[in-house]
Design a protein around this motif. Sequence first.
Motif, mmCIF file in Angstrom:
data_model
loop_
_atom_site.group_PDB
_atom_site.id
_atom_site.type_symbol
_atom_site.label_atom_id
_atom_site.label_comp_id
_atom_site.label_asym_id
_atom_site.label_seq_id
_atom_site.Cartn_x
_atom_site.Cartn_y
_atom_site.Cartn_z
ATOM 1 N N LEU A 181 0.843 -1.194 0.000
ATOM 2 C CA LEU A 181 0.000 0.000 0.000
ATOM 3 C C LEU A 181 0.880 1.247 0.000
ATOM 4 C CD1 LEU A 181 -2.825 -0.964 2.522
ATOM 5 C CD2 LEU A 181 -3.103 -0.425 0.100
ATOM 6 N N PRO A 182 0.555 2.252 -0.810
ATOM 7 C CA PRO A 182 1.381 3.469 -0.870
ATOM 8 C C PRO A 182 1.518 4.144 0.487
ATOM 9 C CG PRO A 182 -0.194 3.418 -2.681
ATOM 10 C CD PRO A 182 -0.560 2.298 -1.769
ATOM 11 N N ALA A 183 0.429 4.174 1.249
ATOM 12 C CA ALA A 183 0.464 4.721 2.604
ATOM 13 C C ALA A 183 0.311 3.567 3.582
ATOM 14 C CB ALA A 183 -0.649 5.742 2.801
ATOM 15 N N ARG A 184 1.334 3.330 4.396
ATOM 16 C CA ARG A 184 1.300 2.205 5.315
ATOM 17 C C ARG A 184 0.176 2.382 6.337
ATOM 18 N NH1 ARG A 184 6.404 -0.545 5.592
ATOM 19 N NH2 ARG A 184 6.820 -1.115 3.432
ATOM 20 N N PRO A 185 -0.665 1.374 6.514
ATOM 21 C CA PRO A 185 -1.713 1.455 7.547
ATOM 22 C C PRO A 185 -1.087 1.587 8.930
ATOM 23 C CG PRO A 185 -2.125 -0.358 6.040
ATOM 24 C CD PRO A 185 -0.735 0.128 5.751
ATOM 25 N N PRO A 186 -1.781 2.222 9.872
ATOM 26 C CA PRO A 186 -1.209 2.392 11.212
ATOM 27 C C PRO A 186 -1.055 1.093 11.985
ATOM 28 C CG PRO A 186 -3.468 3.197 11.132
ATOM 29 C CD PRO A 186 -3.073 2.916 9.723
ATOM 30 N N LEU A 187 -1.854 0.074 11.630
ATOM 31 C CA LEU A 187 -1.743 -1.213 12.314
ATOM 32 C C LEU A 187 -1.549 -2.332 11.297
ATOM 33 C CD1 LEU A 187 -4.432 -1.142 15.176
ATOM 34 C CD2 LEU A 187 -1.948 -0.936 15.381
ATOM 35 N N HIS A 188 -0.691 -3.267 11.662
ATOM 36 C CA HIS A 188 -0.390 -4.401 10.787
ATOM 37 C C HIS A 188 -0.444 -5.678 11.616
ATOM 38 C CE1 HIS A 188 3.018 -6.967 8.908
ATOM 39 N NE2 HIS A 188 1.853 -7.341 8.394
ATOM 40 N N TRP A 189 -1.228 -6.644 11.150
ATOM 41 C CA TRP A 189 -1.287 -7.964 11.765
ATOM 42 C C TRP A 189 -0.737 -8.978 10.764
ATOM 43 C CZ3 TRP A 189 -7.078 -7.846 13.693
ATOM 44 C CH2 TRP A 189 -7.211 -6.849 14.680
ATOM 45 N N SER A 190 0.370 -9.586 11.101
ATOM 46 C CA SER A 190 1.012 -10.540 10.190
ATOM 47 C C SER A 190 0.382 -11.918 10.376
ATOM 48 C CB SER A 190 2.519 -10.593 10.459
ATOM 49 O OG SER A 190 3.166 -11.423 9.513
ATOM 50 N N VAL A 191 -0.837 -12.048 9.865
ATOM 51 C CA VAL A 191 -1.605 -13.293 9.992
ATOM 52 C C VAL A 191 -1.327 -14.171 8.769
ATOM 53 C CG1 VAL A 191 -3.911 -14.289 10.206
ATOM 54 C CG2 VAL A 191 -3.397 -12.079 11.283
ATOM 55 N N PRO A 192 -0.831 -15.384 8.960
ATOM 56 C CA PRO A 192 -0.539 -16.252 7.812
ATOM 57 C C PRO A 192 -1.775 -16.485 6.941
ATOM 58 C CG PRO A 192 0.472 -17.136 9.791
ATOM 59 C CD PRO A 192 -0.416 -16.006 10.232
ATOM 60 N N ASP A 193 -1.558 -16.490 5.638
ATOM 61 C CA ASP A 193 -2.640 -16.702 4.683
ATOM 62 C C ASP A 193 -3.063 -18.171 4.693
ATOM 63 O OD1 ASP A 193 -4.414 -16.659 2.613
ATOM 64 O OD2 ASP A 193 -2.978 -16.041 1.075
ATOM 65 N N PRO A 194 -4.326 -18.466 5.003
ATOM 66 C CA PRO A 194 -4.760 -19.869 5.029
ATOM 67 C C PRO A 194 -5.064 -20.436 3.649
ATOM 68 C CG PRO A 194 -6.601 -18.450 5.594
ATOM 69 C CD PRO A 194 -5.413 -17.546 5.421
ATOM 70 N N VAL A 195 -5.140 -19.591 2.631
ATOM 71 C CA VAL A 195 -5.584 -20.044 1.321
ATOM 72 C C VAL A 195 -4.611 -21.037 0.669
ATOM 73 C CG1 VAL A 195 -6.137 -19.306 -1.037
ATOM 74 C CG2 VAL A 195 -7.044 -18.037 0.927
ATOM 75 N N PRO A 196 -3.276 -20.797 0.693
ATOM 76 C CA PRO A 196 -2.388 -21.778 0.051
ATOM 77 C C PRO A 196 -2.537 -23.189 0.616
ATOM 78 C CG PRO A 196 -1.208 -19.735 0.457
ATOM 79 C CD PRO A 196 -2.529 -19.607 1.154
ATOM 80 N N ALA A 197 -2.711 -23.318 1.931
ATOM 81 C CA ALA A 197 -2.903 -24.652 2.518
ATOM 82 C C ALA A 197 -4.268 -25.212 2.148
ATOM 83 C CB ALA A 197 -2.770 -24.584 4.039
ATOM 84 N N ASP A 198 -5.275 -24.339 2.084
ATOM 85 C CA ASP A 198 -6.633 -24.714 1.678
ATOM 86 C C ASP A 198 -7.177 -25.877 2.506
ATOM 87 O OD1 ASP A 198 -8.965 -24.441 0.269
ATOM 88 O OD2 ASP A 198 -8.321 -25.668 -1.438
ATOM 89 N N THR A 199 -7.014 -25.756 3.835
ATOM 90 C CA THR A 199 -7.568 -26.761 4.747
ATOM 91 C C THR A 199 -8.399 -26.047 5.812
ATOM 92 O OG1 THR A 199 -5.689 -26.703 6.284
ATOM 93 C CG2 THR A 199 -5.556 -28.253 4.428
#
Length: 233
Positions: A181-199
């Motif tokens: 994103l051009p402007a960084r959001p004030p909060l970031h949650w590094s939550v792993p993407d569940p889609v690649p595992a697809d379980t």
Amino acid sequence: MTEIFAVERRAAMHAALGDPVRLAMVDDLILGDRSPGELGAVFALSSNLLAHHLKVLEDAGLITRPRSEADRRRSYVQLVPGVLDGLTPTPPTPGTAERVVFVCTHNSARSQLAAALWQRRSPLPAASAGTQPAARVHPRALSAARRHHLRLQAHATAHIADTVRPGDLVVAVCDNAYEHLPARPPLHWSVPDPVPADTDDAFERAYIDLAGRVDRLATALTQPRPLRGHPAP
């Protein structure tokens, strides 16, 4: 023996938090994740001193440093879920917001679940959006929502440009959105993407991670009071 181990672990955590800088760093991480460079900038630390503080916190079992799912050269510092239960640090406050907008890349899983969790947890309005929204919500996200009695609409995806407005608190719930994103959001949650595992297990882990973070943020965030005679919309 188990009780002794538990006491020793708690003692190590308290020792790690006995330094004012490390305690302030942990307080800062309660509501969102940061890169090591961001922490160094916030607390005006040299690279050597930052590395020392992070190692102490990591050795004490307070933080982890997962790699970014977007740029593998990056890492983020995040608290171990539930690690502060009973230690009662004082969370920082992001101030006030008229609405919370959760953003990920495709707006098909994590941001959708986060917004639904928020709507159940807080009276403050919430929305979700994507930087490259998919045509529909992922089927396993819909299943996870049903398991936890959340309401998601299969085709209710949106683009961030059509969603975010002044007064919103934007929370990036994925590394890719945060980093691009051009402007960084004030909060970031590094939550792993569940889609690649697809379980279902992967989506359940994402749900649990998001639920804890939503709860912490909802406790800290307040809604601005409307002026007398002008009710909030």
